[in-house]
Design an enzyme around this catalytic site. Structure first.
Site, PDB file in Angstrom:
ATOM      1  N   TYR A 146       0.860  -1.194   0.000  1.00  0.00           N
ATOM      2  CA  TYR A 146       0.000   0.000   0.000  1.00  0.00           C
ATOM      3  C   TYR A 146       0.887   1.231   0.000  1.00  0.00           C
ATOM      4  CZ  TYR A 146      -3.186   3.639   1.678  1.00  0.00           C
ATOM      5  OH  TYR A 146      -3.918   4.790   1.811  1.00  0.00           O
ATOM      6  N   GLU A 167      -3.547   7.581  -3.885  1.00  0.00           N
ATOM      7  CA  GLU A 167      -3.605   6.325  -3.139  1.00  0.00           C
ATOM      8  C   GLU A 167      -3.481   5.156  -4.110  1.00  0.00           C
ATOM      9  OE1 GLU A 167      -6.195   4.675   0.548  1.00  0.00           O
ATOM     10  OE2 GLU A 167      -7.347   5.245  -1.221  1.00  0.00           O
TER      11      GLU A 167
END
Length: 446
Positions: free
Chosen positions: A151, A239
């Site tokens: 991530y 993101e």
């Protein structure tokens, strides 16, 4: 994940204090931050221009086009992603009965069949509400086999007064859950906005989230390019979840979410052109066309106020007296008659609104001038909703006299508390009358 969700995650990671539940405003959580959010396929196209690796694919606006994209890409498997500006699409449900906004197909004909259940239908997720969001297109991409998932996110963080790189070895998962259950697995790297992301910082993060030594330089390169995009395009959030190493050793961004600062769109014309108004509240789109600061809520008492702080206080006092605000609307200190008229049109056209509360503090602008503007706007648009007005400031008495003599259904109040109570009463009476299929006419006093 929404910007709001990542902000909560930042709070957990940094140890920021939470406001005690009993002291939180009951109105605030309903207001969304005003950041331009663009579709994933546009985010990936933009990333590609900065040298960031993304899967091969294309957008399709019809099922037949989706099939042609799959045939053109070649391969044995394809991923079909509904293009909708809401989080949680993977677990969402379409009104066509299809479950999940991300699907896989092994035949071009299957791609067409799945796309037909997405395009032209509404997708309901945890972030859309029961009405869902329309899906007007899908993205068809190659399927990549993944060795590891990470991530990565860049976000503007007020606490550190600059950009922050957030990363975790637990990619492909809900980052909020990771932050809540295993916060030690989230890495935070503050970035000096004047110096930018340094190579040693990117390398440190790459090693911390578990990439092997022979991939560190590649990961570092991709992180530096992501930061370059983040700054040059005035993003507030990038993101990537998941940020992966594929089975053949490539570092790629499989899923992308980018938000941009609305205030910077004057210098980002290409980004501004990516806006999709079909994914936004129609009322907010209409308000933006007239430079009105409007955010739609779910109540039945509309608010028209000058000043953001006063608008928040107005919504809070409506809640205090048992009502529900229908919107946040700040017309600012320099609104002209045309803007006031457009604001009233917007509020008057909302079928959920049972009463309109105008709360104006006349400082530089005199209250009698504001009253004349309200009267003119109300007459021009044929105002149908009961109107409660509280004026305070310069020439307030003259302003109230003008409202009382206008002949309109205007309830003039001397203070905010009285105005809020009156608005709540009107809304409740109107709602009960509607439920009983009765017409209602208001006369002073109520």
């Amino acid at each position: 994940m929404a910007m709001r969700g990542l902000s909560r995650t930042l709070g957990r990671v940094t140890g920021a204090r939470a406001v005690p539940k009993e002291k939180r405003s009951t109105t605030m959580p309903q207001i969304q931050k005003r950041f331009l959010n663009v579709h994933e396929y546009l985010s990936q196209e933009l990333m590609g221009k900065f040298g960031i690796r993304v899967p091969k694919g294309s957008v399709a606006r019809t099922p037949e086009e989706a099939q042609r994209v799959a045939e053109r890409l070649g391969g044995k498997d394809w991923i079909i992603k509904a293009q909708v500006l809401a989080g949680g699409r993977g677990k969402g449900t379409f009104d066509s009965g299809l479950k999940g906004g991300v699907q896989m197909a092994s035949k071009p004909a299957d791609v067409k069949e799945i796309a037909a259940k997405m395009i032209g239908h509404r997708l309901v997720t945890k972030q859309t509400g029961a009405e869902g969001r329309p899906v007007n297109m899908v993205q068809v991409t190659e399927r990549l086999y993944v060795r590891s998932e990470k991530y990565v996110a860049f976000v503007m963080d007020r606490a550190s007064l600059g950009p922050v790189l957030i990363a975790s070895s637990q990619g492909g998962m809900d980052i909020e859950a990771v932050a809540a259950e295993t916060p030690h697995l989230i890495i935070r790297e503050n970035i000096d906005i004047f110096k930018g992301l340094q190579p040693e910082q990117a390398e440190r993060v790459a090693r911390a989230i578990g990439f092997e030594a022979d991939h560190i330089n590649d990961v570092k390169d991709q992180l530096m390019k992501l930061y370059d995009l983040f700054m040059k395009k005035d993003a507030t959030l990038i993101e990537i979840n998941p940020f992966v190493e594929t089975a053949d050793g490539r570092i790629m961004c499989l899923d992308a979410k980018i938000n941009f600062d609305d205030n910077a769109l004057f210098r980002q014309a290409d980004v501004a052109a990516m806006r999709d108004p079909t994914q936004e509240d129609e009322r907010e789109v209409q308000a933006a066309e007239h430079d009105l600061n409007y955010i739609g809520l779910d109540g039945n008492i509309a608010c028209l106020v000058n000043g953001a702080g006063l608008a928040m206080a107005t919504m809070d006092i409506i809640k205090l007296h048992g009502g529900e605000p229908a919107n946040f609307l700040d017309v600012g200190g320099g609104a002209n008659e045309k803007q006031i008229a457009e604001a009233f049109k917007l509020l008057n056209s909302d079928p959920r609104v049972q009463a309109i509360l105008v709360n104006i503090f006349g400082g530089i602008m005199r209250c009698d001038i504001i009253a004349l503007g309200i009267i003119k706007a109300a007459k021009e648009i044929g105002l149908k909703k009961p109107l409660v007005v509280r004026l305070e400031g310069t020439n307030q008495e003259r302003g109230r006299e003008l409202l009382d003599a206008s002949g309109l259904r205007i309830f003039s109040c001397e203070d905010l508390d009285q105005a809020a109570q009156t608005s709540v009463k009107i809304a409740k009476i109107t709602q009960m009358a509607m439920e009983a299929n009765l017409a209602v006419k208001f006369e002073l006093p109520i």
